[in-house]
Design a protein around this motif. Structure first.
Motif, PDB file in Angstrom:
ATOM      1  N   ASP A 149      33.592 103.837  21.401  1.00  0.00           N
ATOM      2  CA  ASP A 149      33.452 105.190  20.891  1.00  0.00           C
ATOM      3  C   ASP A 149      32.237 105.630  19.959  1.00  0.00           C
ATOM      4  OD1 ASP A 149      36.010 107.545  20.497  1.00  0.00           O
ATOM      5  OD2 ASP A 149      34.315 107.833  19.152  1.00  0.00           O
ATOM      6  N   HIS A 150      31.796 106.866  20.106  1.00  0.00           N
ATOM      7  CA  HIS A 150      30.429 106.890  19.041  1.00  0.00           C
ATOM      8  C   HIS A 150      30.810 107.113  17.733  1.00  0.00           C
ATOM      9  CE1 HIS A 150      32.281 110.718  18.950  1.00  0.00           C
ATOM     10  NE2 HIS A 150      31.336 111.280  17.857  1.00  0.00           N
ATOM     11  N   ASP A 151      32.301 106.983  17.460  1.00  0.00           N
ATOM     12  CA  ASP A 151      32.356 107.040  15.962  1.00  0.00           C
ATOM     13  C   ASP A 151      33.201 105.751  15.513  1.00  0.00           C
ATOM     14  OD1 ASP A 151      33.096 107.598  13.348  1.00  0.00           O
ATOM     15  OD2 ASP A 151      34.163 109.670  13.716  1.00  0.00           O
ATOM     16  N   ALA A 164      38.902 102.229  14.098  1.00  0.00           N
ATOM     17  CA  ALA A 164      39.386 101.361  13.326  1.00  0.00           C
ATOM     18  C   ALA A 164      41.018 100.638  13.450  1.00  0.00           C
ATOM     19  CB  ALA A 164      39.449 101.871  11.781  1.00  0.00           C
ATOM     20  N   PRO A 165      41.911 101.645  14.152  1.00  0.00           N
ATOM     21  CA  PRO A 165      43.410 101.152  14.382  1.00  0.00           C
ATOM     22  C   PRO A 165      43.211 100.047  15.654  1.00  0.00           C
ATOM     23  CG  PRO A 165      43.072 103.569  13.948  1.00  0.00           C
ATOM     24  CD  PRO A 165      41.709 103.013  14.033  1.00  0.00           C
ATOM     25  N   ILE A 166      42.297 100.174  16.432  1.00  0.00           N
ATOM     26  CA  ILE A 166      42.521  99.697  17.866  1.00  0.00           C
ATOM     27  C   ILE A 166      42.887  98.292  17.751  1.00  0.00           C
ATOM     28  CG2 ILE A 166      40.227  99.464  18.424  1.00  0.00           C
ATOM     29  CD1 ILE A 166      40.445 100.781  21.254  1.00  0.00           C
ATOM     30  N   HIS A 167      42.105  97.461  16.945  1.00  0.00           N
ATOM     31  CA  HIS A 167      42.152  96.014  17.156  1.00  0.00           C
ATOM     32  C   HIS A 167      43.736  95.592  16.707  1.00  0.00           C
ATOM     33  CE1 HIS A 167      37.815  95.796  17.101  1.00  0.00           C
ATOM     34  NE2 HIS A 167      37.840  96.618  16.515  1.00  0.00           N
ATOM     35  N   PRO A 188      29.927 100.859  17.647  1.00  0.00           N
ATOM     36  CA  PRO A 188      28.503 101.197  17.572  1.00  0.00           C
ATOM     37  C   PRO A 188      27.851 100.619  16.492  1.00  0.00           C
ATOM     38  CG  PRO A 188      29.761 103.023  17.471  1.00  0.00           C
ATOM     39  CD  PRO A 188      30.838 101.896  17.793  1.00  0.00           C
ATOM     40  N   LYS A 189      26.569 100.149  16.359  1.00  0.00           N
ATOM     41  CA  LYS A 189      25.837  99.653  15.208  1.00  0.00           C
ATOM     42  C   LYS A 189      24.458 100.247  15.300  1.00  0.00           C
ATOM     43  CE  LYS A 189      28.358  95.250  15.116  1.00  0.00           C
ATOM     44  NZ  LYS A 189      28.220  93.753  15.196  1.00  0.00           N
ATOM     45  N   GLY A 190      24.161 101.031  14.302  1.00  0.00           N
ATOM     46  CA  GLY A 190      22.910 101.702  14.253  1.00  0.00           C
ATOM     47  C   GLY A 190      22.537 102.603  15.422  1.00  0.00           C
ATOM     48  N   THR A 241      25.885 100.388  22.988  1.00  0.00           N
ATOM     49  CA  THR A 241      26.910  99.320  23.072  1.00  0.00           C
ATOM     50  C   THR A 241      27.071  98.899  24.263  1.00  0.00           C
ATOM     51  OG1 THR A 241      28.638 100.792  23.017  1.00  0.00           O
ATOM     52  CG2 THR A 241      27.657  99.968  20.830  1.00  0.00           C
ATOM     53  N   LEU A 242      26.680  99.682  25.531  1.00  0.00           N
ATOM     54  CA  LEU A 242      26.853  99.376  27.012  1.00  0.00           C
ATOM     55  C   LEU A 242      25.484  99.164  27.801  1.00  0.00           C
ATOM     56  CD1 LEU A 242      29.296 102.078  27.409  1.00  0.00           C
ATOM     57  CD2 LEU A 242      29.932  99.860  27.052  1.00  0.00           C
ATOM     58  N   SER A 243      24.435  98.970  26.978  1.00  0.00           N
ATOM     59  CA  SER A 243      23.257  98.462  27.317  1.00  0.00           C
ATOM     60  C   SER A 243      23.220  97.345  28.671  1.00  0.00           C
ATOM     61  CB  SER A 243      22.092  98.129  26.400  1.00  0.00           C
ATOM     62  OG  SER A 243      22.553  96.832  25.977  1.00  0.00           O
ATOM     63  N   ASP A 244      24.301  96.356  28.608  1.00  0.00           N
ATOM     64  CA  ASP A 244      24.258  95.608  29.729  1.00  0.00           C
ATOM     65  C   ASP A 244      24.971  95.931  30.827  1.00  0.00           C
ATOM     66  OD1 ASP A 244      26.792  95.590  28.106  1.00  0.00           O
ATOM     67  OD2 ASP A 244      27.229  93.680  28.691  1.00  0.00           O
TER      68      ASP A 244
END
Length: 433
Positions: A262-264, A269-272, A288-290, A294-297
């Motif tokens: 998710d972009h946010d 947070a609750p998904i894990h 997402p980080k910075g 996250t899906l570049s691969d």
């Protein structure tokens, strides 16, 4: 508290909401903190009154020919609770903690006024600026469709097929009045009365063990229509707290690769904890980080990308009636841009023959059919899979269900009036091989 005292408290709370321009949920929480003597039954009853006034805000003011907290509350008692003038007068007797007695004007309005000649946005209880959009969606039926969207919603649950069967959970939740949902093969429904407290689902053993999740039947069906299969590579691009991620995981039966993002990152947070409780072991949550992707691969390799798109939420008005009166035109424009961005992000992830399941909890055409048409204009390699074709092979009630929905060349729309669910739009787009 007596019923009359609860009514007085509700009127006072609506005055606070109007004066301070605060969300109803916040006002109710602050009231409960300041009135510790009120029991849980009192708080539930007052909450029910507040939410019902918000559901019937426009029509109640119309009935009473006055737009005040008291007028809207009295009008609601007639329209939503079905009370006659004598029953209402008995609550408003001017006694200790009771509202003031009805005036002659109020008695006359409650006795003679109706919604027969009311404009559509009054009879349907929605902001007038939304009328052109609802007319585009429903035509002359918009008042009836919107009135159903103003009704009280039941509590729907989804049985997690990774851990349980519906028949067994149905038996264990019999004490809550649970019944099978009309359409979803995994759904259970608990009807709630006007003053009912929400049952403590989170304390039930079935919930603690991951056998059930709270999820509207329409959301369950939207996930089902994605037709996720065991062994596929599936991406939930707007996973949020994971409601549809969990449903998709169960459909995949633990086989294949499921990526949730998710972009946010706050929404994730609750998904894990939810995935762990549900017994899902094939999900990769990518936070997402910075500025990195996250899906570049992943390029042209996904069988399915699920887009539970950011939207205005007009289809969920039954559960959040406060939201429709706080919604402004600018919110629609923001959401339309968000939807374009996420659709265009999904396109290069799909392999030939793969598909996008585009879902909104909105009934507004610009967010639904309009977005699908525009997407295909930008990406002609995609085509809509006819809704009936998507549904037919999935479950035994699919044909009856699709007949109940509002279908278009771009997808299908569920509504409270047609399907008894929240409002959901679903479009499946396949990339040409």
């Amino acid at each position: 508290m007596t019923p009359a005292a609860r009514l007085s408290a509700a009127i006072e709370l609506i005055e606070t909401i109007d004066a301070q321009r605060i969300p109803a949920a916040k006002a109710l929480k602050e009231w409960g903190t300041a009135h510790r003597y009120a029991g849980s039954g009192d708080r539930a009853a007052i909450s029910g009154l507040i939410w019902d006034v918000l559901r019937r805000r426009a029509s109640s003011a119309w009935i009473m020919e006055e737009d005040t907290p008291r007028a809207r509350t009295l009008g609601m008692l007639k329209l939503e609770r079905g009370m006659n003038v004598d029953d209402i007068a008995a609550l408003c007797d001017g006694g200790r903690f009771a509202p003031e007695p009805l005036s002659e004007r109020e008695r006359a309005a409650l006795t003679t006024r109706s919604l027969i000649d009311a404009p559509a946005h009054i009879a349907g209880d929605y902001p007038e600026w939304l009328d052109p959009y609802l007319a585009q969606a429903f035509g002359d039926d918009r008042a009836a469709e919107a009135a159903a969207m103003a009704s009280r919603a039941p509590l729907d649950l989804r049985v997690n097929s990774l851990k349980a069967k519906r028949e067994k959970v149905l038996s264990s939740l019999k004490h809550l009045g649970a019944q099978p949902t009309p359409w979803s093969p995994l759904g259970l429904r608990i009807e709630l009365g006007a003053d009912a407290r929400n049952p403590g689902i989170h304390a039930e053993e079935d919930f603690i063990k991951g056998a059930i999740e709270v999820q509207d039947e329409g959301s369950q069906l939207a996930a089902l229509l994605s037709a996720a299969k065991p062994g596929e590579q599936v991406i939930d691009l707007c996973a949020g707290a994971g409601g549809k991620t969990l449903a998709i995981a169960a459909m995949m039966q633990g086989k294949g690769r499921l990526i949730a993002t998710d972009h946010d990152k706050r929404q994730l947070a609750p998904i894990h904890e939810r995935l762990s409780r549900a017994g899902v072991h094939n999900a990769d949550v990518r936070t997402p980080k910075g500025e990195g992707d996250t899906l570049s691969d992943i390029r042209a390799s996904a069988d399915l990308v699920l887009i539970d798109a950011p939207c205005t939420g007009t289809g969920t008005w039954r559960r959040n009636p406060d939201a429709k009166w706080r919604m402004r035109p600018g919110a629609l424009e923001v959401r339309l841009k968000d939807q374009i961005e996420v659709l265009d992000r999904a396109a290069p992830l799909i392999k030939p023959g793969g598909r996008i399941a585009y879902i909104t909890c909105s009934v507004l055409p610009p967010e639904n059919a309009g977005q699908v048409r525009a997407f295909i204009g930008r990406h002609p390699e995609f085509a809509v899979v006819p809704p009936a074709q998507v549904a037919t092979a999935l479950w035994d009630k699919a044909e009856e269900f699709t007949a109940a929905t509002l279908q278009s060349p771009e997808g299908l729309l569920m509504t409270p009036r047609r399907t008894g669910t929240d409002g959901f739009f679903v479009s499946v787009l396949r990339r040409q091989a």
